[in-house]
Design a protein around this motif. Sequence first.
Motif, PDB file in Angstrom:
ATOM      1  N   ALA A 190     100.459  79.129  84.302  1.00  0.00           N
ATOM      2  CA  ALA A 190      99.924  77.765  84.399  1.00  0.00           C
ATOM      3  C   ALA A 190      98.845  77.722  85.480  1.00  0.00           C
ATOM      4  O   ALA A 190      97.778  77.120  85.292  1.00  0.00           O
ATOM      5  N   ILE A 191      99.114  78.395  86.618  1.00  0.00           N
ATOM      6  CA  ILE A 191      98.126  78.434  87.703  1.00  0.00           C
ATOM      7  C   ILE A 191      96.852  79.151  87.250  1.00  0.00           C
ATOM      8  O   ILE A 191      95.741  78.785  87.614  1.00  0.00           O
ATOM      9  N   ALA A 192      97.035  80.184  86.409  1.00  0.00           N
ATOM     10  CA  ALA A 192      95.885  80.957  85.913  1.00  0.00           C
ATOM     11  C   ALA A 192      95.110  80.204  84.829  1.00  0.00           C
ATOM     12  O   ALA A 192      94.098  80.705  84.345  1.00  0.00           O
ATOM     13  N   GLY A 193      95.621  79.039  84.439  1.00  0.00           N
ATOM     14  CA  GLY A 193      94.852  78.203  83.516  1.00  0.00           C
ATOM     15  C   GLY A 193      95.281  78.246  82.063  1.00  0.00           C
ATOM     16  O   GLY A 193      94.586  77.706  81.193  1.00  0.00           O
ATOM     17  N   ALA A 194      96.417  78.890  81.780  1.00  0.00           N
ATOM     18  CA  ALA A 194      96.889  78.906  80.394  1.00  0.00           C
ATOM     19  C   ALA A 194      96.986  77.472  79.892  1.00  0.00           C
ATOM     20  O   ALA A 194      97.462  76.584  80.617  1.00  0.00           O
ATOM     21  N   GLY A 195      96.529  77.238  78.668  1.00  0.00           N
ATOM     22  CA  GLY A 195      96.531  75.879  78.125  1.00  0.00           C
ATOM     23  C   GLY A 195      97.890  75.524  77.567  1.00  0.00           C
ATOM     24  O   GLY A 195      98.566  74.618  78.037  1.00  0.00           O
ATOM     25  N   ARG A 196      98.306  76.290  76.552  1.00  0.00           N
ATOM     26  CA  ARG A 196      99.612  76.043  75.940  1.00  0.00           C
ATOM     27  C   ARG A 196     100.543  77.192  76.303  1.00  0.00           C
ATOM     28  O   ARG A 196     100.186  78.370  76.137  1.00  0.00           O
ATOM     29  N   ILE A 197     101.706  76.839  76.824  1.00  0.00           N
ATOM     30  CA  ILE A 197     102.698  77.836  77.222  1.00  0.00           C
ATOM     31  C   ILE A 197     103.950  77.587  76.388  1.00  0.00           C
ATOM     32  O   ILE A 197     104.610  76.552  76.542  1.00  0.00           O
ATOM     33  N   ILE A 198     104.246  78.540  75.507  1.00  0.00           N
ATOM     34  CA  ILE A 198     105.388  78.394  74.600  1.00  0.00           C
ATOM     35  C   ILE A 198     106.543  79.210  75.168  1.00  0.00           C
ATOM     36  O   ILE A 198     106.463  80.441  75.274  1.00  0.00           O
ATOM     37  N   ALA A 199     107.616  78.530  75.554  1.00  0.00           N
ATOM     38  CA  ALA A 199     108.802  79.219  76.074  1.00  0.00           C
ATOM     39  C   ALA A 199     109.765  79.472  74.924  1.00  0.00           C
ATOM     40  O   ALA A 199     109.998  78.585  74.101  1.00  0.00           O
ATOM     41  N   VAL A 200     110.284  80.685  74.855  1.00  0.00           N
ATOM     42  CA  VAL A 200     111.217  81.056  73.787  1.00  0.00           C
ATOM     43  C   VAL A 200     112.490  81.576  74.439  1.00  0.00           C
ATOM     44  O   VAL A 200     112.431  82.468  75.301  1.00  0.00           O
ATOM     45  N   ASP A 201     113.637  81.024  74.054  1.00  0.00           N
ATOM     46  CA  ASP A 201     114.911  81.517  74.590  1.00  0.00           C
ATOM     47  C   ASP A 201     116.027  81.114  73.641  1.00  0.00           C
ATOM     48  O   ASP A 201     115.884  80.174  72.858  1.00  0.00           O
ATOM     49  N   MET A 202     117.131  81.851  73.715  1.00  0.00           N
ATOM     50  CA  MET A 202     118.300  81.543  72.880  1.00  0.00           C
ATOM     51  C   MET A 202     119.104  80.371  73.467  1.00  0.00           C
ATOM     52  O   MET A 202     119.936  79.803  72.778  1.00  0.00           O
ATOM     53  N   ALA A 203     118.889  80.067  74.749  1.00  0.00           N
ATOM     54  CA  ALA A 203     119.705  79.042  75.420  1.00  0.00           C
ATOM     55  C   ALA A 203     118.884  77.777  75.643  1.00  0.00           C
ATOM     56  O   ALA A 203     117.817  77.816  76.266  1.00  0.00           O
ATOM     57  N   THR A 204     119.380  76.652  75.138  1.00  0.00           N
ATOM     58  CA  THR A 204     118.652  75.386  75.322  1.00  0.00           C
ATOM     59  C   THR A 204     118.586  75.008  76.804  1.00  0.00           C
ATOM     60  O   THR A 204     117.624  74.388  77.239  1.00  0.00           O
ATOM     61  N   SER A 205     119.611  75.407  77.588  1.00  0.00           N
ATOM     62  CA  SER A 205     119.587  75.075  79.018  1.00  0.00           C
ATOM     63  C   SER A 205     118.382  75.758  79.688  1.00  0.00           C
ATOM     64  O   SER A 205     117.727  75.173  80.549  1.00  0.00           O
ATOM     65  N   ARG A 206     118.073  76.975  79.273  1.00  0.00           N
ATOM     66  CA  ARG A 206     116.922  77.671  79.856  1.00  0.00           C
ATOM     67  C   ARG A 206     115.608  77.066  79.379  1.00  0.00           C
ATOM     68  O   ARG A 206     114.633  77.027  80.124  1.00  0.00           O
ATOM     69  N   LEU A 207     115.583  76.594  78.156  1.00  0.00           N
ATOM     70  CA  LEU A 207     114.368  75.937  77.669  1.00  0.00           C
ATOM     71  C   LEU A 207     114.104  74.649  78.453  1.00  0.00           C
ATOM     72  O   LEU A 207     112.948  74.303  78.714  1.00  0.00           O
ATOM     73  N   ARG A 208     115.193  73.972  78.855  1.00  0.00           N
ATOM     74  CA  ARG A 208     115.018  72.772  79.690  1.00  0.00           C
ATOM     75  C   ARG A 208     114.401  73.160  81.033  1.00  0.00           C
ATOM     76  O   ARG A 208     113.510  72.489  81.542  1.00  0.00           O
TER      77      ARG A 208
END
Length: 347
Positions: A190-208
Amino acid sequence: MKALVFGGPGQRSWDDVDDPGIQDPTDVIVKVDTTTICGTDLHILKGDVPAVTEGRILGHEAVGTVVETGAAVSSLKQGDRVLVPAITSCGRCGPCKAGMAAHCDAVGGIGWIFGHLIDGVQAQYARVPYAETSVHHVPEGVSDEQVLFLADILPTGYEIGVQNGRVRPGDTIAVVGAGPVGLAAMMTAAIAGAGRIIAVDMATSRLRHAERFGATHTVLGGENAEQEILAITDGAGVDVAMEAVGVPATFDLCTRVVRAGGTVANIGVHGAPTTLHLEELWIKNITITTGLVSGTTIPTLLKLARDGKMEAEKLGTHDFALDQIEEAYDVFAAAGEHDALKVVLRA
Ligand SMILES: [Zn+2]
Ligand SMILES: [Zn+2]
């Protein structure tokens, strides 16, 4: 003093051990003020890292105070607050001069020696070799917890994920694995300027959690993940796919969602071989990178922490006193159950 001692696979204890002393003129002794536990420590406890022998003090991330300096040390003095990073750098060998302290020649061709080849920092005191070329002064007014995670996971996410992945402003990236290192990659992307950051994980708690670390999209891992990621990019694929788990399925997913000409940056620590589908990938003009952190970006990250541009302390979810470290290991080893990211241990 007391220290967390590895007693062979499955065995650890908070034991009485001898105080460390200066061995080489480039050493300092640090009183450990704040430390943490790494996923790598859990691998060691499982017996996955045979170089770690019984009796070794674990730990490779700390903020501490210099209490003694070797004869050759002139830029550090008693009372200095320092960040002790995971990677030791002699500053003189070929790899160190090339900015690749990860492979410092001085101690066995690997910069990660704390809690591995020499005693680590999950202890009341620690001997820090090549201190002047390895540790960093903590900027005034900055707390231990603001910089503790700059010892390992933040530079790992930044150097091995963002820099190796050549993230550019406006890029769409996927970070597969939203554990502490994956979150560090999202934060620095995000600091480097990425526009869209898609997080992928098996655990919804980690996605939160991911949403607090810069993720703009979340995708639940599993059989639909590939389609969902591709849908977000209108079928083209992401500019950079970062692997932050360390298993074949997640690496494979990264190679399937990267766009033609994009980069797969592997951050995860793998314990088993993975099939690389070159029969599909040869035509895609992709780049695949791997690496062990060198810590060259720590000075930059320290400035970002100092100036409030990066809240690294958000990675610390659980606090313990240093002598409660056994309990802290139990919580960290069952991170899912406790919704834990990193633990903070204070002396
Ligand atoms: Zn680590
Ligand atoms: Zn070196």
